[in-house]
Design a protein around this motif. Structure first.
Motif, PDB file in Angstrom:
ATOM      1  N   VAL A   1       0.839  -1.119  -0.164  1.00 12.21           N
ATOM      2  CA  VAL A   1      -0.019  -0.108   0.122  1.00 12.21           C
ATOM      3  C   VAL A   1       0.774   1.254  -0.036  1.00 12.21           C
ATOM      4  O   VAL A   1       1.890   1.307   0.736  1.00 12.21           O
ATOM      5  CB  VAL A   1      -0.719   0.091   1.242  1.00 12.21           C
ATOM      6  CG1 VAL A   1      -1.696   1.256   1.356  1.00 12.21           C
ATOM      7  CG2 VAL A   1      -1.579  -1.215   1.272  1.00 12.21           C
ATOM      8  N   PRO A   2       0.447   2.226  -0.763  1.00 14.38           N
ATOM      9  CA  PRO A   2       1.427   3.325  -1.017  1.00 14.38           C
ATOM     10  C   PRO A   2       1.552   4.189   0.493  1.00 14.38           C
ATOM     11  O   PRO A   2       0.297   3.986   1.277  1.00 14.38           O
ATOM     12  CB  PRO A   2       0.756   4.301  -1.980  1.00 14.38           C
ATOM     13  CG  PRO A   2       0.168   3.285  -2.956  1.00 14.38           C
ATOM     14  CD  PRO A   2      -0.395   2.125  -1.898  1.00 14.38           C
ATOM     15  N   LEU A   3       2.209   4.585   0.847  1.00 16.73           N
ATOM     16  CA  LEU A   3       2.583   5.355   2.082  1.00 16.73           C
ATOM     17  C   LEU A   3       1.620   6.480   1.970  1.00 16.73           C
ATOM     18  O   LEU A   3       1.147   7.287   1.140  1.00 16.73           O
ATOM     19  CB  LEU A   3       3.893   6.351   2.220  1.00 16.73           C
ATOM     20  CG  LEU A   3       5.084   5.472   2.209  1.00 16.73           C
ATOM     21  CD1 LEU A   3       6.240   6.158   2.383  1.00 16.73           C
ATOM     22  CD2 LEU A   3       5.054   4.486   3.421  1.00 16.73           C
ATOM     23  N   GLY A   4       0.836   6.735   3.358  1.00 16.25           N
ATOM     24  CA  GLY A   4      -0.119   7.707   3.579  1.00 16.25           C
ATOM     25  C   GLY A   4      -1.660   7.127   2.991  1.00 16.25           C
ATOM     26  O   GLY A   4      -2.698   7.923   3.177  1.00 16.25           O
ATOM     27  N   SER A   5      -1.679   6.286   2.312  1.00 10.85           N
ATOM     28  CA  SER A   5      -3.104   5.613   1.516  1.00 10.85           C
ATOM     29  C   SER A   5      -3.756   4.923   2.765  1.00 10.85           C
ATOM     30  O   SER A   5      -3.231   4.366   3.787  1.00 10.85           O
ATOM     31  CB  SER A   5      -2.636   4.800   0.397  1.00 10.85           C
ATOM     32  OG  SER A   5      -2.156   3.572   0.513  1.00 10.85           O
ATOM     33  N   ARG A   6      -5.135   4.521   2.439  1.00  9.32           N
ATOM     34  CA  ARG A   6      -6.006   3.552   3.372  1.00  9.32           C
ATOM     35  C   ARG A   6      -5.697   2.169   3.035  1.00  9.32           C
ATOM     36  O   ARG A   6      -5.409   1.787   1.822  1.00  9.32           O
ATOM     37  CB  ARG A   6      -7.228   4.196   3.068  1.00  9.32           C
ATOM     38  CG  ARG A   6      -7.632   5.379   3.446  1.00  9.32           C
ATOM     39  CD  ARG A   6      -8.010   5.783   4.876  1.00  9.32           C
ATOM     40  NE  ARG A   6      -8.151   6.948   5.063  1.00  9.32           N
ATOM     41  CZ  ARG A   6      -8.102   7.809   6.140  1.00  9.32           C
ATOM     42  NH1 ARG A   6      -7.566   6.821   7.240  1.00  9.32           N
ATOM     43  NH2 ARG A   6      -8.243   8.844   6.358  1.00  9.32           N
TER      44      ARG A   6
ATOM     45  N   GLY B   1     -13.524  -0.713  13.322  1.00  7.85           N
ATOM     46  CA  GLY B   1     -14.348   0.309  12.619  1.00  7.85           C
ATOM     47  C   GLY B   1     -13.623   1.493  12.146  1.00  7.85           C
ATOM     48  O   GLY B   1     -14.266   2.486  11.907  1.00  7.85           O
ATOM     49  N   HIS B   2     -12.431   1.842  12.290  1.00 11.87           N
ATOM     50  CA  HIS B   2     -11.586   2.804  12.149  1.00 11.87           C
ATOM     51  C   HIS B   2     -10.473   2.550  10.863  1.00 11.87           C
ATOM     52  O   HIS B   2      -9.885   1.437  10.816  1.00 11.87           O
ATOM     53  CB  HIS B   2     -10.556   3.185  13.270  1.00 11.87           C
ATOM     54  CG  HIS B   2     -11.351   3.628  14.634  1.00 11.87           C
ATOM     55  ND1 HIS B   2     -12.181   4.569  14.540  1.00 11.87           N
ATOM     56  CD2 HIS B   2     -11.327   2.686  15.859  1.00 11.87           C
ATOM     57  CE1 HIS B   2     -12.707   4.853  15.809  1.00 11.87           C
ATOM     58  NE2 HIS B   2     -12.576   3.395  16.520  1.00 11.87           N
ATOM     59  N   ASP B   3     -10.262   3.539  10.059  1.00 12.35           N
ATOM     60  CA  ASP B   3      -9.581   3.371   9.135  1.00 12.35           C
ATOM     61  C   ASP B   3      -8.188   3.126   9.547  1.00 12.35           C
ATOM     62  O   ASP B   3      -7.634   3.746  10.574  1.00 12.35           O
ATOM     63  CB  ASP B   3      -9.726   4.488   8.196  1.00 12.35           C
ATOM     64  CG  ASP B   3     -11.035   4.790   7.106  1.00 12.35           C
ATOM     65  OD1 ASP B   3     -11.622   3.576   6.964  1.00 12.35           O
ATOM     66  OD2 ASP B   3     -11.440   5.827   6.768  1.00 12.35           O
TER      67      ASP B   3
ATOM     68  N   VAL C   1      -4.094   4.570  13.331  1.00  8.94           N
ATOM     69  CA  VAL C   1      -5.414   4.335  13.569  1.00  8.94           C
ATOM     70  C   VAL C   1      -5.739   5.215  14.422  1.00  8.94           C
ATOM     71  O   VAL C   1      -5.351   5.338  15.643  1.00  8.94           O
ATOM     72  CB  VAL C   1      -5.524   2.968  14.136  1.00  8.94           C
ATOM     73  CG1 VAL C   1      -7.109   2.565  14.378  1.00  8.94           C
ATOM     74  CG2 VAL C   1      -5.014   2.020  13.226  1.00  8.94           C
ATOM     75  N   GLN C   2      -6.734   6.174  14.060  1.00 10.92           N
ATOM     76  CA  GLN C   2      -7.241   7.122  14.517  1.00 10.92           C
ATOM     77  C   GLN C   2      -5.914   8.356  14.821  1.00 10.92           C
ATOM     78  O   GLN C   2      -5.012   8.439  13.848  1.00 10.92           O
ATOM     79  CB  GLN C   2      -7.931   7.154  16.034  1.00 10.92           C
ATOM     80  CG  GLN C   2      -9.266   6.622  15.734  1.00 10.92           C
ATOM     81  CD  GLN C   2      -9.994   6.429  16.807  1.00 10.92           C
ATOM     82  OE1 GLN C   2      -9.694   5.585  17.815  1.00 10.92           O
ATOM     83  NE2 GLN C   2     -11.270   7.057  16.826  1.00 10.92           N
ATOM     84  N   SER C   3      -5.872   8.505  16.149  1.00 13.40           N
ATOM     85  CA  SER C   3      -4.552   9.603  16.396  1.00 13.40           C
ATOM     86  C   SER C   3      -3.293   8.510  17.067  1.00 13.40           C
ATOM     87  O   SER C   3      -2.331   9.137  17.425  1.00 13.40           O
ATOM     88  CB  SER C   3      -4.712  10.625  17.349  1.00 13.40           C
ATOM     89  OG  SER C   3      -5.355   9.982  18.625  1.00 13.40           O
ATOM     90  N   SER C   4      -3.443   7.196  16.915  1.00 13.36           N
ATOM     91  CA  SER C   4      -2.319   6.473  17.522  1.00 13.36           C
ATOM     92  C   SER C   4      -1.585   5.846  16.271  1.00 13.36           C
ATOM     93  O   SER C   4      -2.147   5.451  15.133  1.00 13.36           O
ATOM     94  CB  SER C   4      -3.006   5.286  18.388  1.00 13.36           C
ATOM     95  OG  SER C   4      -3.445   5.851  19.244  1.00 13.36           O
ATOM     96  N   VAL C   5      -0.380   5.783  16.446  1.00 13.32           N
ATOM     97  CA  VAL C   5       0.503   4.862  15.658  1.00 13.32           C
ATOM     98  C   VAL C   5       0.887   3.695  16.120  1.00 13.32           C
ATOM     99  O   VAL C   5       1.212   3.598  17.387  1.00 13.32           O
ATOM    100  CB  VAL C   5       1.595   5.749  14.936  1.00 13.32           C
ATOM    101  CG1 VAL C   5       1.060   7.227  14.286  1.00 13.32           C
ATOM    102  CG2 VAL C   5       2.828   6.472  16.107  1.00 13.32           C
ATOM    103  N   GLY C   6       1.606   2.931  15.452  1.00 11.62           N
ATOM    104  CA  GLY C   6       2.189   1.400  15.825  1.00 11.62           C
ATOM    105  C   GLY C   6       2.527   0.711  14.718  1.00 11.62           C
ATOM    106  O   GLY C   6       2.585   1.208  13.494  1.00 11.62           O
TER     107      GLY C   6
END
Length: 126
Positions: A7-12, A19-21, A92-97
């Motif tokens: 998946v390209p960077l920044g894409s969905r 339920g979160h993108d 995911v929302q405002s969290s990164v992982g």
């Protein structure tokens, strides 16, 4: 995900978590805590990551502690090593992982290999 269908960077990503993108994040957003989390998912110590990236172990330690900003070449070598082993950095929302999509690990010995079977969520850092 193979390199052919990344998946390209920044894409969905085509699915969501609870339920979160989900979005693949840019390498510039990856901090030391995420590098350490990704390394842990693979079951690697700092020495293993440094060997695979072709950098000194102290460089990995400094990156993980956000003690210094390495040269782009060094940062890319570390990120390439993690990503080539199957790690993806997501938001995911405002969290990164850091996650390893199911069936996408080359290490075969990290905690996430067992976590897929038990349903344990990915490691996250804010």
């Amino acid at each position: 995900m193979s390199t052919d269908d990344q998946v390209p960077l920044g894409s969905r990503i085509s699915h969501s978590i609870m339920g979160h993108d989900v979005r693949i994040i840019d390498r510039g957003m990856v901090n030391g805590r995420l590098i350490a989390a990704a390394r842990g998912l693979l079951g690697w110590d700092q020495q293993e990551l440094s060997k695979r990236a072709g950098v000194k172990r102290q460089t990995v330690a400094d990156m993980e502690n956000d003690a210094r900003r390495p040269q782009l070449r060094v940062r890319n070598a570390v990120m390439d090593s993690l990503e080539n082993a199957g790690v993806r950095f997501i938001e995911v929302q405002s969290s990164v992982g850091a996650i390893i999509p199911r069936g996408n690990t080359t290490s075969g010995n990290g905690p996430l290999d067992q976590a897929h079977e038990s349903g344990v969520p990915p490691t996250t850092a804010k």
